[in-house]
Design an enzyme around this catalytic site. Structure first.
Site, mmCIF file in Angstrom:
data_model
loop_
_atom_site.group_PDB
_atom_site.id
_atom_site.type_symbol
_atom_site.label_atom_id
_atom_site.label_comp_id
_atom_site.label_asym_id
_atom_site.label_seq_id
_atom_site.Cartn_x
_atom_site.Cartn_y
_atom_site.Cartn_z
ATOM 1 N N HIS A 33 -35.431 22.473 -19.801
ATOM 2 C CA HIS A 33 -36.871 23.587 -19.884
ATOM 3 C C HIS A 33 -37.494 22.894 -21.524
ATOM 4 O O HIS A 33 -38.352 23.101 -22.197
ATOM 5 C CB HIS A 33 -36.828 24.780 -20.680
ATOM 6 C CG HIS A 33 -36.766 25.603 -19.040
ATOM 7 N ND1 HIS A 33 -37.639 26.978 -19.049
ATOM 8 C CD2 HIS A 33 -36.441 25.218 -17.843
ATOM 9 C CE1 HIS A 33 -37.121 27.495 -17.997
ATOM 10 N NE2 HIS A 33 -36.701 26.538 -17.240
ATOM 11 N N HIS A 68 -42.433 22.995 -15.667
ATOM 12 C CA HIS A 68 -41.222 23.098 -16.172
ATOM 13 C C HIS A 68 -40.620 22.842 -16.688
ATOM 14 O O HIS A 68 -40.003 23.517 -17.813
ATOM 15 C CB HIS A 68 -40.624 24.305 -14.551
ATOM 16 C CG HIS A 68 -39.820 24.612 -14.788
ATOM 17 N ND1 HIS A 68 -40.060 25.872 -13.303
ATOM 18 C CD2 HIS A 68 -38.889 24.564 -14.968
ATOM 19 C CE1 HIS A 68 -38.497 25.812 -13.097
ATOM 20 N NE2 HIS A 68 -37.965 25.360 -14.295
ATOM 21 N N CYS A 95 -30.524 28.405 -10.865
ATOM 22 C CA CYS A 95 -30.687 27.295 -10.850
ATOM 23 C C CYS A 95 -29.160 26.665 -10.131
ATOM 24 O O CYS A 95 -29.244 25.960 -9.517
ATOM 25 C CB CYS A 95 -29.800 26.306 -12.194
ATOM 26 S SG CYS A 95 -31.313 27.041 -13.596
ATOM 27 N N GLU A 113 -36.722 -0.461 -23.852
ATOM 28 C CA GLU A 113 -34.888 -0.135 -23.507
ATOM 29 C C GLU A 113 -35.001 0.260 -23.421
ATOM 30 O O GLU A 113 -33.687 0.123 -23.005
ATOM 31 C CB GLU A 113 -34.779 -0.945 -25.404
ATOM 32 C CG GLU A 113 -33.771 -0.505 -25.683
ATOM 33 C CD GLU A 113 -33.185 -1.953 -25.115
ATOM 34 O OE1 GLU A 113 -33.596 -2.762 -24.468
ATOM 35 O OE2 GLU A 113 -31.956 -2.316 -24.946
ATOM 36 N N HIS A 133 -30.317 21.654 -16.564
ATOM 37 C CA HIS A 133 -31.787 21.848 -15.898
ATOM 38 C C HIS A 133 -32.033 22.255 -17.651
ATOM 39 O O HIS A 133 -31.540 23.021 -18.497
ATOM 40 C CB HIS A 133 -31.819 23.089 -15.246
ATOM 41 C CG HIS A 133 -32.865 23.066 -15.987
ATOM 42 N ND1 HIS A 133 -34.570 22.468 -14.936
ATOM 43 C CD2 HIS A 133 -33.740 24.284 -15.013
ATOM 44 C CE1 HIS A 133 -35.117 23.510 -15.157
ATOM 45 N NE2 HIS A 133 -35.072 24.665 -14.726
HETATM 46 ZN ZN ZN Z 1 -35.825 26.326 -14.593
#
Ligand code: ZN
Length: 212
Positions: free
Chosen positions: A106, A178, A86, A128, A104
């Site tokens: 998942h 993903h 990443c 809200e 990140h």
């Molecule tokens: Zn990923």
């Protein structure tokens, strides 16, 4: 009290904060099977986890420190470790948005939100919790760009950069089937954003289910 609470309440040892947040991401189901992760920036350097490791087991000495061009400044003792897949995506949020941290996830909620959405944008309003995203109020529509997934995570980086430029109000980019990348001005803001976005994605999935 959870032993990790003291690390987050203090919040100054950013290597320890990365590890504690990784444990929490895993506990929330956002980083199962070595996927997902978090990076925190400290001025002109950032901490990232190694690639392919169990995120809930990372220790501060396992982290890489990199500069904002991605050059490694400090590396783990184990020479076999490489930086998270990443990393190039995290760097875009740092450079293009001046983010202080990027998560990140998942999360199955993020994944399902992209599966029930056709087209390249997730849109929702009249919730809200949208107020929890910086720059948004109750009357605003929340728009999150969706990238199509690719075989290798690092190959998402150019499309992520394009989406960040094209959607100046967003603090997140979804990736189809993903997960999601979420950032904030610091790790606390990124954590709050990630929790709010996840709530919104779950709400969208549940509303979709109820409407059928
Ligand atoms: Zn990923």
């Amino acid at each position: 009290m959870d032993p990790g609470d003291a690390i987050l309440r203090d919040g100054r040892d950013l290597r320890a904060v990365v590890c504690e947040l990784c444990r929490r991401l895993h506990r929330a189901g956002w980083a199962s099977g070595t996927g997902g992760g978090i990076s925190i920036r400290d001025g002109d350097r950032a901490y990232v986890a190694p690639s392919g490791v169990h995120k809930e087991l990372i220790a501060p000495e396992d982290l890489f420190a990199i500069d904002l061009e991605g050059r490694v400044l400090e590396r783990p003792i184990d020479p076999a470790l490489t930086t998270s897949a990443c990393t190039s995506l995290f760097l875009h949020a740092y450079r293009l948005r001046d983010a202080g941290a990027v998560i990140h996830s998942h999360s199955i909620h993020a994944m399902l939100a992209t599966a029930i959405t056709t087209g390249s944008e997730f849109r929702i309003s009249r919730l809200e919790m949208i107020k929890g995203i910086a720059g948004h109020g109750w009357s605003d529509e929340l728009v999150v760009p969706i990238l199509e997934n690719v075989a290798h995570e690092r190959d998402l980086a150019p499309a992520l950069a394009d989406a960040i430029r094209a959607y100046p109000a967003t603090h997140a980019v979804l990736v189809r089937r993903h997960g999601v990348y979420v950032w904030g001005r610091d790790w606390r803001a990124a954590k709050a954003h990630a929790e709010v976005y996840d709530y919104v994605f779950q709400a969208a999935v549940e509303l979709h289910r109820l409407s059928r």
